[in-house]
Structure formats: C-alpha cells, structure tokens
Write a protein that holds these residues in place. Structure first.
Motif, PDB file in Angstrom:
ATOM      1  N   UNK A 240     -18.419  39.312   9.314  1.00  0.00           N
ATOM      2  CA  UNK A 240     -19.216  40.441   8.855  1.00  0.00           C
ATOM      3  C   UNK A 240     -18.696  41.808   9.277  1.00  0.00           C
ATOM      4  N   UNK A 241     -17.696  41.881  10.168  1.00  0.00           N
ATOM      5  CA  UNK A 241     -17.132  43.189  10.506  1.00  0.00           C
ATOM      6  C   UNK A 241     -15.643  43.263  10.159  1.00  0.00           C
ATOM      7  N   UNK A 242     -14.828  42.403  10.699  1.00  0.00           N
ATOM      8  CA  UNK A 242     -13.394  42.393  10.424  1.00  0.00           C
ATOM      9  C   UNK A 242     -12.896  40.953  10.271  1.00  0.00           C
ATOM     10  N   UNK A 243     -11.855  40.775   9.461  1.00  0.00           N
ATOM     11  CA  UNK A 243     -11.105  39.521   9.501  1.00  0.00           C
ATOM     12  C   UNK A 243     -10.237  39.490  10.750  1.00  0.00           C
ATOM     13  N   UNK A 244      -9.421  40.542  10.952  1.00  0.00           N
ATOM     14  CA  UNK A 244      -8.587  40.672  12.141  1.00  0.00           C
ATOM     15  C   UNK A 244      -8.650  42.119  12.614  1.00  0.00           C
ATOM     16  N   UNK A 245      -8.811  42.304  13.910  1.00  0.00           N
ATOM     17  CA  UNK A 245      -8.884  43.644  14.470  1.00  0.00           C
ATOM     18  C   UNK A 245      -7.991  43.744  15.696  1.00  0.00           C
ATOM     19  N   UNK A 246      -7.344  44.908  15.871  1.00  0.00           N
ATOM     20  CA  UNK A 246      -6.491  45.156  17.034  1.00  0.00           C
ATOM     21  C   UNK A 246      -7.159  46.161  17.960  1.00  0.00           C
ATOM     22  N   UNK A 247      -6.869  46.072  19.253  1.00  0.00           N
ATOM     23  CA  UNK A 247      -7.452  47.027  20.189  1.00  0.00           C
ATOM     24  C   UNK A 247      -6.884  48.427  19.952  1.00  0.00           C
ATOM     25  N   UNK A 248      -7.607  49.443  20.419  1.00  0.00           N
ATOM     26  CA  UNK A 248      -7.301  50.832  20.077  1.00  0.00           C
ATOM     27  C   UNK A 248      -5.958  51.297  20.627  1.00  0.00           C
ATOM     28  N   UNK A 249      -5.415  50.616  21.653  1.00  0.00           N
ATOM     29  CA  UNK A 249      -4.158  51.030  22.268  1.00  0.00           C
ATOM     30  C   UNK A 249      -2.927  50.558  21.496  1.00  0.00           C
ATOM     31  N   UNK A 250      -3.101  49.653  20.564  1.00  0.00           N
ATOM     32  CA  UNK A 250      -1.960  49.101  19.841  1.00  0.00           C
ATOM     33  C   UNK A 250      -1.511  50.041  18.721  1.00  0.00           C
ATOM     34  N   UNK A 251      -0.217  49.994  18.425  1.00  0.00           N
ATOM     35  CA  UNK A 251       0.323  50.789  17.322  1.00  0.00           C
ATOM     36  C   UNK A 251       0.285  49.986  16.029  1.00  0.00           C
ATOM     37  N   UNK A 252       0.842  48.801  16.051  1.00  0.00           N
ATOM     38  CA  UNK A 252       0.877  47.966  14.852  1.00  0.00           C
ATOM     39  C   UNK A 252       1.120  46.528  15.252  1.00  0.00           C
TER      40      UNK A 252
END
Length: 447
Positions: A240-252
């Motif tokens: 219901x929010x994301x399929x995949x999410x990265x933490x805010x410190x990551x670039x890609x």
C-alpha cells in the motif's frame, strides 16, 4: 526418548534443567524428540554443544523464552512441529547445518525464527504467521537458504536481514500482510532475492509509520558502498505504500527485472532511488484459448514468481495461476474472453487498457488503491534516470506467430518531464509583447 501423544510440563530437575523440558548438554548426539506436547515454563527444548539431533512432530507452547534453542551445535533437524504462543519461536545461535522444515510457527510474542552468527542452514516449507515481530530474522549469517515458506501477517517484517548477511538465498516464498515484506538492513554481500511473491504489505500499527507498507525496504545499515543484492523475477503487488523503497542516504540502487503489478512504470510503486526494468504482460491467442505471457524484455520471464490472475468473459471469472511466466486459459468458446485482471491493469487482446492518463474501462483510476507509492516521505524525489515503459499491442497475437516474441510490440518512450514542446503561437505572443514595450517607451518619451 520418543513417545506419542504425551504431554510434558517443565519441572525442577527434569532433564538436568529447571524450567526446561528437554535439555541436551555438551556431547549429546543422535537423539530424537518426537510426539510430545511440551508445555514449557522457560524454554521447551535446549540443544547446546550437541549434534545429530532430530526434533519432529511435537507441539510446543507457552514458553516464556524460546520454544527451541539451538546453540553451538550442528546437524540439527526441526521438522513438522507446531510452535505456538511462545515468547519466541525458534532461536539458533552459533550453529551450522540446521534444517527447519514444514513447521507451523505462529502467534509468538517475538520472532518466528531468529538465526544469529550461524551458517549453512535451510528454512523451507514452513507456515510462519501472526508473530508479533518478524517471521524470520537473520543477523551475522552466511549461506542461509529461505525457500517455499508462507510468511503471513507477521507484524514487523516477513524477513529481515540485520547487521551482516552473506550469500543468503531467498526464493519462492509468499510474503504478505506484514509492515514490510523484506527488510535489508545489513551489509548485504552476495544476497539473492528471486521468484518471491511479495504482496499486500500494509500499515498495521508498527511504530515506524514512514517505513512500512513496503515490499522491500533498504534500511540505514545498507549503504552505496554495498553491491546491491540480486533482486529479480519477484512479483510485487498490493503493497500500500511502496513496492521497493531505499533509505534517504542512498543515491541509487540498481536491481533486476520484476513484475510490479502493472505494465506502466507510473504504477510500479518504486521509490525514485530504485532503478529496475519492468516485467510486462501480454495476452495472446492459443490453440484452445488464451495465454497471458509475462516478458522480461523480449523473452518470457520463466523464473517469475507464481501468483493468480483473473480471466473474464464479461459474465464469468476464472482464477488462473501464473507458472513459469505464463497463465493459460482454456475454453470451449474462447471468443467470449473480454479481458484479464492483473492486479492494477486490465489487459485485453487489443492491448493494455489501463492507460495512466485514462481510467480503467471508465473506472476512475485515481480512486483505485494501487499502492503506487506516491507518498514519498523522506525520499529524494529528483527525476529518475530510468525510462518510462508504455506497453501496447495494436493487434492480438496468435501463439506460434513470429511476432509473439517480437520486441517491436513493446514501445519505449523516454519521457523528459522538463522538456517544453515547440508551440507556433509562442512566436506571435513574443512579437506582440515586444511591440507593446516599444510603444510604451515611445509614449513615455513623447510626454
């Protein structure tokens, strides 16, 4: 040490341990525990510095510690047990060659299975449900295989990788209705997540409200110095929010191809920091009906996770499982087939009807809970470099037709959201503005 239908309660001095029903001390080997109902005070079974122990067909409940503790041991099998309402389900420490197979592990106050500082072990074909923390927790582990498990409604994570994990292989699991399907919060090295069904993970009261309702979350221990795990051929939908999410410190974070519940990138539910190709679906005619075929580029996605789609003839619906990237619909009168529901899309023989700029057959798609991850709290929303995939089949494709695997059927548009199209009327507007400025200047001088 094997009995049937016997209930044992923890008693002082029972098996050399107060409050523990079975205790294997150092040097124990070759024993079986089978057929007991174990009502424990502290722990149900403790295996310490032992090997070649089999624990099977037991019912272990109400332990204030863990139902089973394995420590500094090897070659232990835990099979066909019911492990319920303990403080923690199974706890493995500093051990190797542990098999946890075909157990029901549910309603424990902590994790269903916790493995710490261990290696060369397998968790397979278990039902791990309704545990108050995570279904499976790995910390400082190497060469752990997790396959064919059903992980449902565990409150925090279906599976979590913590601190350091290496050569973890997670495949063919059904992971649903947790706060997060999989948490990668480790210095992940050579970990693989492939062919899993990761669905309907949702907000369920977890205190970390901005990092839940997610299929896979990269936590803060994971950094850009890490080589991304292999993540491919998984099916994500209904998160219901994301399929995949990265933490805010990551670039890609660059991962492999997966099915994200739609043929359209705008419905994929991917955080802007995730780069991934979309597996897409197309409906084709077959000799005795239709096939919904999933493609990774121009090849059939043979390793795609198994999940259900719904074929409809306008009046009746039939649920078919996707196997090896194909769902086959056989019908005596296939001409009546109208469409196939595939999570967020409806696909017909005339192409994909869920255009993001239109509705679904007149249905207001903006009101449809697609779980497309539009609420990017704490996420860098800078434009992604990934392409926008727009899938359309102009004509129905017949099985055996050379066009059925033709990549020309897939139209890729590289859309630049900052591009301004040339407009002939802009020139006229500019001329009028210039003449107005000249006229106003002339009048001002005249005065």
């Amino acid at each position: 040490m094997s009995k049937n239908k016997t209930t044992l309660y923890a008693q002082p001095n029972n098996m050399n341990s107060i409050s523990t029903v079975f205790y294997f001390k150092e040097g124990s080997s070759g024993s079986n525990i089978s057929g007991f109902t174990i009502v424990a005070d502290k722990a149900g079974i403790i295996v310490n510095n032992s090997n070649n122990i089999k624990i099977f067909n037991n019912n272990i409940i109400n332990a204030s510690d863990s139902s089973i503790i394995i420590e500094n041991s090897k070659n232990i099998e835990i099979n066909h047990n019911n492990i319920e309402k303990n403080n923690e389900g199974i706890n493995i420490k500093s051990s190797e060659n542990i098999l946890i197979n075909k157990n029901n592990i549910r309603e424990n106050k902590g994790n269903g299975i916790r493995i710490l500082s261990s290696k060369n072990s397998k968790i397979a074909s278990n039902n791990i449900e309704n545990n108050n923390k995570s279904g499976i927790s790995l910390q400082k582990t190497s060469k752990i295989e997790i396959s064919n498990n059903n992980l449902n409604e565990n409150k925090v994570n279906g599976i979590e990788l913590i601190e350091n994990t290496e050569n973890t292989y997670i495949s063919k699991n059904n992971i649903s209705r947790s706060s997060r399907g999989i948490l990668i919060d480790s210095v992940s090295k050579n970990d693989t997540i492939i062919s899993n069904n990761i669905k309907t993970n949702l907000e369920n009261g977890n205190e970390d409200q901005y990092h839940n309702a997610i299929g896979i979350l990269f936590g803060y221990t994971y950094t850009d110095r890490n080589e991304a795990p292999t993540i491919e051929s998984n099916a994500f939908y209904g998160n219901s929010r994301f399929s995949i999410r990265a933490n805010i410190d990551l670039i890609r974070v660059k991962i492999g191809s997966n099915w994200y519940g739609s043929n359209y990138e705008s419905y994929s539910g991917l955080c802007p920091k995730i780069t991934s190709n979309l597996i897409t679906a197309k409906l084709v005619k077959s000799n005795n009906g239709y096939k919904l075929i999933f493609y990774d580029g121009d090849k059939v996605a043979n390793n795609l996770a198994s999940f259900n789609v719904i074929f409809s003839d306008g009046e009746n619906k039939k649920t078919i499982s996707v196997k090896n990237g194909v769902a086959a619909y056989n019908s005596k009168n296939p001409a009546n087939l109208v469409s196939v529901w595939v999570d967020r899309d409806i696909i017909s023989v005339n192409g994909n009807s869920n255009d993001p700029n239109q509705g679904i057959y007149g249905f207001d798609s903006s009101a449809y809970d697609t779980g497309n991850g539009t609420e990017n709290i704490g996420i860098d929303n800078s434009p992604s470099n990934s392409k926008s995939f727009n899938i359309a089949s102009k004509n129905p494709v017949t099985e055996g037709d050379s066009k059925s695997n033709n990549p020309k059927e897939i139209f890729i548009e590289d859309k630049n959201p900052l591009k301004i199209e040339d407009n002939p009327y802009l020139s006229y507007v500019a001329i009028v503005l210039i003449l107005s400025v000249v006229f106003i200047g002339y009048m001002a001088k005249k005065r």
